[in-house]
Motif scaffolding. Structure first.
Motif, PDB file in Angstrom:
ATOM      1  N   ALA A 268      -4.449  14.392   9.269  1.00  0.00           N
ATOM      2  CA  ALA A 268      -4.643  13.430   8.196  1.00  0.00           C
ATOM      3  C   ALA A 268      -3.736  13.772   7.034  1.00  0.00           C
ATOM      4  O   ALA A 268      -3.587  14.947   6.680  1.00  0.00           O
ATOM      5  CB  ALA A 268      -6.101  13.424   7.730  1.00  0.00           C
ATOM      6  N   THR A 269      -3.133  12.754   6.426  1.00  0.00           N
ATOM      7  CA  THR A 269      -2.319  13.028   5.248  1.00  0.00           C
ATOM      8  C   THR A 269      -3.194  13.533   4.111  1.00  0.00           C
ATOM      9  O   THR A 269      -2.796  14.415   3.349  1.00  0.00           O
ATOM     10  CB  THR A 269      -1.555  11.772   4.799  1.00  0.00           C
ATOM     11  N   GLU A 270      -4.398  12.995   3.971  1.00  0.00           N
ATOM     12  CA  GLU A 270      -5.310  13.407   2.900  1.00  0.00           C
ATOM     13  C   GLU A 270      -5.605  14.902   2.959  1.00  0.00           C
ATOM     14  O   GLU A 270      -5.737  15.566   1.930  1.00  0.00           O
ATOM     15  CB  GLU A 270      -6.610  12.616   3.005  1.00  0.00           C
ATOM     16  N   SER A 302      -8.884  10.711   9.509  1.00  0.00           N
ATOM     17  CA  SER A 302      -9.836  10.796   8.399  1.00  0.00           C
ATOM     18  C   SER A 302     -10.501   9.438   8.193  1.00  0.00           C
ATOM     19  O   SER A 302     -10.050   8.411   8.708  1.00  0.00           O
ATOM     20  CB  SER A 302      -9.134  11.231   7.109  1.00  0.00           C
ATOM     21  N   CYS A 303     -11.555   9.425   7.387  1.00  0.00           N
ATOM     22  CA  CYS A 303     -12.279   8.179   7.139  1.00  0.00           C
ATOM     23  C   CYS A 303     -11.698   7.379   5.973  1.00  0.00           C
ATOM     24  O   CYS A 303     -12.203   6.301   5.649  1.00  0.00           O
ATOM     25  CB  CYS A 303     -13.763   8.470   6.861  1.00  0.00           C
ATOM     26  N   LEU A 304     -10.652   7.897   5.329  1.00  0.00           N
ATOM     27  CA  LEU A 304     -10.021   7.162   4.237  1.00  0.00           C
ATOM     28  C   LEU A 304      -9.222   6.005   4.811  1.00  0.00           C
ATOM     29  O   LEU A 304      -8.283   6.212   5.587  1.00  0.00           O
ATOM     30  CB  LEU A 304      -9.111   8.099   3.438  1.00  0.00           C
ATOM     31  N   ASN A 338      -6.547  21.115   2.691  1.00  0.00           N
ATOM     32  CA  ASN A 338      -7.948  21.083   2.281  1.00  0.00           C
ATOM     33  C   ASN A 338      -8.818  20.690   3.476  1.00  0.00           C
ATOM     34  O   ASN A 338      -8.320  20.313   4.545  1.00  0.00           O
ATOM     35  CB  ASN A 338      -8.145  20.107   1.107  1.00  0.00           C
ATOM     36  N   TRP A 339     -10.120  20.763   3.262  1.00  0.00           N
ATOM     37  CA  TRP A 339     -11.066  20.558   4.362  1.00  0.00           C
ATOM     38  C   TRP A 339     -11.690  19.161   4.339  1.00  0.00           C
ATOM     39  O   TRP A 339     -12.798  18.971   4.835  1.00  0.00           O
ATOM     40  CB  TRP A 339     -12.172  21.609   4.291  1.00  0.00           C
ATOM     41  N   PHE A 340     -11.007  18.168   3.818  1.00  0.00           N
ATOM     42  CA  PHE A 340     -11.537  16.806   3.774  1.00  0.00           C
ATOM     43  C   PHE A 340     -12.019  16.362   5.159  1.00  0.00           C
ATOM     44  O   PHE A 340     -11.317  16.510   6.152  1.00  0.00           O
ATOM     45  CB  PHE A 340     -10.453  15.859   3.266  1.00  0.00           C
ATOM     46  N   PHE A 368     -14.062  26.938   7.110  1.00  0.00           N
ATOM     47  CA  PHE A 368     -14.570  25.724   6.468  1.00  0.00           C
ATOM     48  C   PHE A 368     -15.932  25.979   5.831  1.00  0.00           C
ATOM     49  O   PHE A 368     -16.178  25.650   4.667  1.00  0.00           O
ATOM     50  CB  PHE A 368     -14.663  24.603   7.505  1.00  0.00           C
ATOM     51  N   LYS A 369     -16.801  26.613   6.578  1.00  0.00           N
ATOM     52  CA  LYS A 369     -18.175  26.834   6.117  1.00  0.00           C
ATOM     53  C   LYS A 369     -18.208  27.668   4.839  1.00  0.00           C
ATOM     54  O   LYS A 369     -18.994  27.408   3.920  1.00  0.00           O
ATOM     55  CB  LYS A 369     -18.976  27.529   7.215  1.00  0.00           C
TER      56      LYS A 369
END
Length: 380
Positions: A268-270, A302-304, A338-340, A368-369
């Protein structure tokens, strides 16, 4: 020897041979101009390849306390510290690790200069109110910009205590004449200050490793500026050091058609290539064909809704399971991971000159956690 086809996607692959090609241009510029070059860690902090970079450059420059610490610990040579806004604790943390500490404002300089040890030289960022930048978001001289002290606001008596000054006024500037005009401007605007200091950092954003860039012309411009003001000149390359050296490799996990065929990839780019979204600059896919008859949106997982790498064409229809190579993905990527969405973080590899593939880092669920909490579940 590990084969790249065996690596799980997504992953970044740094090509050491291409990195060395850029570094040789850095070396050429240094030799011809007398300038020193320090790596801008805000662009690239993957210290697993500092063993390759360090022999060619003179140190690192930083935009935050942790970058200072990283440069000091892993790169050696000169460590330059800069921040748009230091806290008192920041200055205490970095001053003894820095060879030069550069303040963004006169008030910060006055407030904290007593904390700077004798071995560390002090600089101030100046804002020439003129720049070469294609994006307003990244323009260091945009209207009302908080970055640096303008000529009209500068207290010339305070400037007597400076060892050096820093200008940052370029962003991916590929024109020597444009850069030279900026130097003429600051020479005229800040002549009094330049005559009092021993070094001047001209920042980054000068794209001298771009194919066909006239390095000899740039070297002469830098040399003449240095001679005119009797200063040691520094440049702070980031993108110029690592451009075209690193790819992000992804896999097509699905293909949907809601009016346009969209290949959804496992990245994902985000989360993994944030500047693609921030600056609205579509990525380039190595396997694409400019005149190919099969158009696709390369969409992220991603969901974006607007999160996509690019729209491009291919000679053949894409297939689920097919790998794609997102080119030139080294600068301002790994430092912004990042972990988006809790997506799998790309591993980071380097293909060394001898052909071997070295894993510089990989990430798991536990990374991540533990990003946002360390408290054990049993204690809640």
């Amino acid at each position: 020897m590990q084969q790249e086809s065996q690596l799980a996607t997504p992953y970044f692959m740094i090509d050491e041979s291409k990195l060395i090609d850029n570094l040789k241009k850095c070396q050429q510029l240094k030799q011809l101009s007398g300038a020193k070059l320090v790596l801008a860690l805000k662009c690239f902090s993957t210290w697993g390849v500092f063993d390759t970079i360090a022999p060619y450059l003179d140190g690192t420059t930083s935009s935050g306390p942790y970058e200072v610490m990283l440069g000091h610990e892993t790169f050696g040579k000169e460590t330059h510290a800069y921040s748009v806004g230091y806290s008192e604790q920041d200055v205490k943390d970095v001053a003894d690790k820095s060879d030069k500490i550069i303040f963004n404002s006169q008030s910060q300089w006055q407030r904290y200069r007593h904390l700077v040890p004798e071995h560390c030289q002090v600089g101030l960022r100046l804002n020439p109110e003129r720049s070469a930048a294609g994006q307003d978001l990244a323009d260091p001289a945009r209207a009302f910009c908080r970055l640096g002290v303008t000529e009209s606001a500068l207290d010339k008596t305070l400037a007597l205590g400076l060892d050096g000054v820093m200008f940052h006024m370029n962003c991916e500037n590929k024109s020597v004449s444009s850069f030279a005009a900026l130097l003429d401007h600051i020479s005229a605007q800040f002549s009094d200050v330049l005559s009092q200091v021993s070094w001047v950092s001209l920042g980054g954003g000068v794209f001298f490793t771009w194919p066909g860039y006239p390095i000899e012309e740039l070297a002469e411009v830098l040399k003449q500026f240095s001679l005119a003001h009797q200063v040691q000149v520094y440049l702070e390359p980031g993108e110029a050091v690592i451009t075209q050296t690193t790819d992000l490799v992804v896999t097509v996990v699905d293909i949907v058609d809601n009016g346009k065929k969209t290949a959804i990839v496992d990245s994902a780019t985000e989360a993994h290539r944030l500047d693609t979204l921030i600056y609205n600059e579509p990525a380039s896919i190595a396997e694409a064909s400019q005149d190919g008859p099969f158009p696709y949106v390369i969409g992220s997982c991603s969901c974006l809704a607007g999160d996509q790498f690019c729209e491009t064409q291919f000679d053949q229809p894409l297939q689920v399971g097919q790998r794609l190579t997102v080119q030139d993905s080294g600068g301002y990527t790994m430092v912004k991971l990042n972990w988006f969405n809790g997506l799998k973080m790309p591993s980071i590899y380097c293909r060394r000159v001898n052909g071997s593939i070295e894993c510089l880092n990989s990430f798991e669920y536990q990374d991540f956690k533990h990003t946002l909490s360390r408290k054990s579940i049993s204690s809640i």
